[in-house]
Motif scaffolding. Structure first.
Motif, PDB file in Angstrom:
ATOM      1  N   LEU A  73     155.277  76.302  72.538  1.00  0.00           N
ATOM      2  CA  LEU A  73     154.521  75.253  73.231  1.00  0.00           C
ATOM      3  C   LEU A  73     154.260  75.656  74.681  1.00  0.00           C
ATOM      4  N   VAL A  74     155.296  76.070  75.394  1.00  0.00           N
ATOM      5  CA  VAL A  74     155.146  76.437  76.805  1.00  0.00           C
ATOM      6  C   VAL A  74     154.246  77.656  76.943  1.00  0.00           C
ATOM      7  N   LEU A  75     154.450  78.665  76.105  1.00  0.00           N
ATOM      8  CA  LEU A  75     153.583  79.851  76.151  1.00  0.00           C
ATOM      9  C   LEU A  75     152.128  79.482  75.931  1.00  0.00           C
ATOM     10  N   ASN A  76     151.882  78.627  74.967  1.00  0.00           N
ATOM     11  CA  ASN A  76     150.508  78.261  74.666  1.00  0.00           C
ATOM     12  C   ASN A  76     149.848  77.519  75.828  1.00  0.00           C
ATOM     13  N   LEU A  77     150.541  76.544  76.389  1.00  0.00           N
ATOM     14  CA  LEU A  77     149.946  75.775  77.487  1.00  0.00           C
ATOM     15  C   LEU A  77     149.776  76.622  78.748  1.00  0.00           C
ATOM     16  N   LEU A  78     150.705  77.513  79.020  1.00  0.00           N
ATOM     17  CA  LEU A  78     150.534  78.437  80.150  1.00  0.00           C
ATOM     18  C   LEU A  78     149.387  79.410  79.896  1.00  0.00           C
ATOM     19  N   HIS A  79     149.353  79.971  78.707  1.00  0.00           N
ATOM     20  CA  HIS A  79     148.302  80.927  78.332  1.00  0.00           C
ATOM     21  C   HIS A  79     146.931  80.275  78.469  1.00  0.00           C
ATOM     22  N   ASN A  80     146.784  79.065  77.928  1.00  0.00           N
ATOM     23  CA  ASN A  80     145.509  78.355  78.056  1.00  0.00           C
ATOM     24  C   ASN A  80     145.190  78.061  79.521  1.00  0.00           C
ATOM     25  N   GLY A  81     146.207  77.654  80.273  1.00  0.00           N
ATOM     26  CA  GLY A  81     145.992  77.369  81.684  1.00  0.00           C
ATOM     27  C   GLY A  81     145.453  78.577  82.428  1.00  0.00           C
ATOM     28  N   ILE A  82     146.002  79.741  82.147  1.00  0.00           N
ATOM     29  CA  ILE A  82     145.528  80.979  82.785  1.00  0.00           C
ATOM     30  C   ILE A  82     144.126  81.323  82.296  1.00  0.00           C
ATOM     31  N   LYS A  83     143.939  81.261  80.989  1.00  0.00           N
ATOM     32  CA  LYS A  83     142.675  81.678  80.373  1.00  0.00           C
ATOM     33  C   LYS A  83     141.495  80.832  80.849  1.00  0.00           C
ATOM     34  N   TYR A  84     141.711  79.546  81.071  1.00  0.00           N
ATOM     35  CA  TYR A  84     140.609  78.649  81.401  1.00  0.00           C
ATOM     36  C   TYR A  84     140.599  78.217  82.874  1.00  0.00           C
ATOM     37  N   SER A  85     141.358  78.926  83.725  1.00  0.00           N
ATOM     38  CA  SER A  85     141.363  78.636  85.159  1.00  0.00           C
ATOM     39  C   SER A  85     140.391  79.552  85.888  1.00  0.00           C
ATOM     40  N   LYS A  92     150.435  75.129  87.173  1.00  0.00           N
ATOM     41  CA  LYS A  92     151.681  74.520  87.641  1.00  0.00           C
ATOM     42  C   LYS A  92     152.402  73.816  86.501  1.00  0.00           C
ATOM     43  N   ILE A  93     153.710  74.009  86.467  1.00  0.00           N
ATOM     44  CA  ILE A  93     154.574  73.283  85.535  1.00  0.00           C
ATOM     45  C   ILE A  93     155.431  72.346  86.366  1.00  0.00           C
ATOM     46  N   GLY A  94     155.470  71.086  85.984  1.00  0.00           N
ATOM     47  CA  GLY A  94     156.286  70.109  86.691  1.00  0.00           C
ATOM     48  C   GLY A  94     156.693  69.002  85.757  1.00  0.00           C
ATOM     49  N   GLY A  95     157.042  67.863  86.333  1.00  0.00           N
ATOM     50  CA  GLY A  95     157.409  66.708  85.528  1.00  0.00           C
ATOM     51  C   GLY A  95     158.684  66.067  86.027  1.00  0.00           C
ATOM     52  N   TRP A  96     159.361  65.390  85.135  1.00  0.00           N
ATOM     53  CA  TRP A  96     160.616  64.710  85.464  1.00  0.00           C
ATOM     54  C   TRP A  96     161.456  64.575  84.204  1.00  0.00           C
ATOM     55  N   GLN A  97     162.732  64.347  84.427  1.00  0.00           N
ATOM     56  CA  GLN A  97     163.654  64.092  83.322  1.00  0.00           C
ATOM     57  C   GLN A  97     164.455  62.852  83.690  1.00  0.00           C
ATOM     58  N   ASN A  98     164.595  61.916  82.718  1.00  0.00           N
ATOM     59  CA  ASN A  98     165.346  60.700  83.040  1.00  0.00           C
ATOM     60  C   ASN A  98     166.850  60.957  82.942  1.00  0.00           C
ATOM     61  N   ASP A  99     167.607  60.063  83.543  1.00  0.00           N
ATOM     62  CA  ASP A  99     169.057  60.221  83.569  1.00  0.00           C
ATOM     63  C   ASP A  99     169.733  59.741  82.295  1.00  0.00           C
ATOM     64  N   ALA A 102     168.167  61.937  78.340  1.00  0.00           N
ATOM     65  CA  ALA A 102     167.548  63.243  78.588  1.00  0.00           C
ATOM     66  C   ALA A 102     166.103  63.345  78.113  1.00  0.00           C
ATOM     67  N   GLY A 103     165.379  62.214  78.100  1.00  0.00           N
ATOM     68  CA  GLY A 103     163.954  62.290  77.832  1.00  0.00           C
ATOM     69  C   GLY A 103     163.265  62.987  78.987  1.00  0.00           C
ATOM     70  N   MET A 104     162.106  63.564  78.741  1.00  0.00           N
ATOM     71  CA  MET A 104     161.426  64.263  79.822  1.00  0.00           C
ATOM     72  C   MET A 104     159.918  64.183  79.676  1.00  0.00           C
ATOM     73  N   SER A 105     159.274  64.285  80.801  1.00  0.00           N
ATOM     74  CA  SER A 105     157.829  64.359  80.862  1.00  0.00           C
ATOM     75  C   SER A 105     157.497  65.689  81.520  1.00  0.00           C
ATOM     76  N   ILE A 106     156.704  66.500  80.859  1.00  0.00           N
ATOM     77  CA  ILE A 106     156.345  67.822  81.367  1.00  0.00           C
ATOM     78  C   ILE A 106     154.850  67.844  81.613  1.00  0.00           C
ATOM     79  N   THR A 107     154.450  68.361  82.767  1.00  0.00           N
ATOM     80  CA  THR A 107     153.033  68.494  83.065  1.00  0.00           C
ATOM     81  C   THR A 107     152.681  69.956  83.247  1.00  0.00           C
ATOM     82  N   PHE A 108     151.518  70.309  82.724  1.00  0.00           N
ATOM     83  CA  PHE A 108     150.928  71.628  82.902  1.00  0.00           C
ATOM     84  C   PHE A 108     149.568  71.377  83.537  1.00  0.00           C
TER      85      PHE A 108
END
Length: 182
Positions: A73-85, A92-99, A102-108
């Protein structure tokens, strides 16, 4: 080539209803982000793209996920991000994780071609490719985002994409994934 082969094999396992997730692995998201960045750094440098990982993600706790599928998943979203930028931008990879849980929101996020509103759901369909994506990279497969969606659905998560104009013909594209804790 390895990424395409892995995506094709995984898609075939899904088609045959034989894909098995190893949900008991404890995965450190930050370590996967760093590993994937290192794997794609050469591609990014050739395209004059910088890969940026929010340092706050280093403090995230490990979560129970299938490590290989999360890496894909991470490789694909990074690869697409590079390819279409566009050159001289960043992915950029960011997001947050709740306390709790351990749910998390990841942004690409990347700056590149527009993702049209009418295509925002379709880009997650197998083999669908937008006209703009085909023009920019005719060799794409239309498999990667379908696998991302499969992963998110398996973990009862949500995925969203926003495309906002930041300059004439330049768009900030943000893929947001929410994975609830288990």
């Amino acid at each position: 080539l390895n990424l395409l082969a892995q995506k094709t094999w995984t898609l075939e396992q899904i088609r045959l209803d034989k894909l098995v997730y190893n949900d008991k692995q404890m995965v450190d998201p930050y370590l996967i982000f760093v590993e994937c960045k290192e794997l794609l750094n050469d591609m990014a440098e050739r395209a004059s793209i910088e890969i940026y990982i929010d340092p706050d993600t280093e403090r995230w706790r490990a979560v129970p996920l299938d490590m290989e599928m999360f890496r894909l998943l991470v490789l694909n979203l990074l690869h697409n991000g590079i390819k279409y930028s566009f050159p001289n931008t960043s992915v950029k990879i960011g997001g947050w994780q709740n306390d709790v849980g351990a749910g998390m929101s990841i942004t690409f996020e990347n700056e590149g071609i527009r993702i049209h509103d009418e295509e925002k759901d379709r880009i997650f369909e197998r083999y669908f490719r937008s006209k703009d994506a085909i023009r920019m990279d005719p060799a794409g497969s239309g498999i990667g985002l379908a696998l991302v969606k499969e992963f998110v659905d398996h973990y009862d998560g949500k995925i969203d994409v926003r495309s906002t104009e930041v300059g004439f013909g330049k768009y900030a594209n943000v893929f947001s994934l929410f994975l609830p804790g288990r």
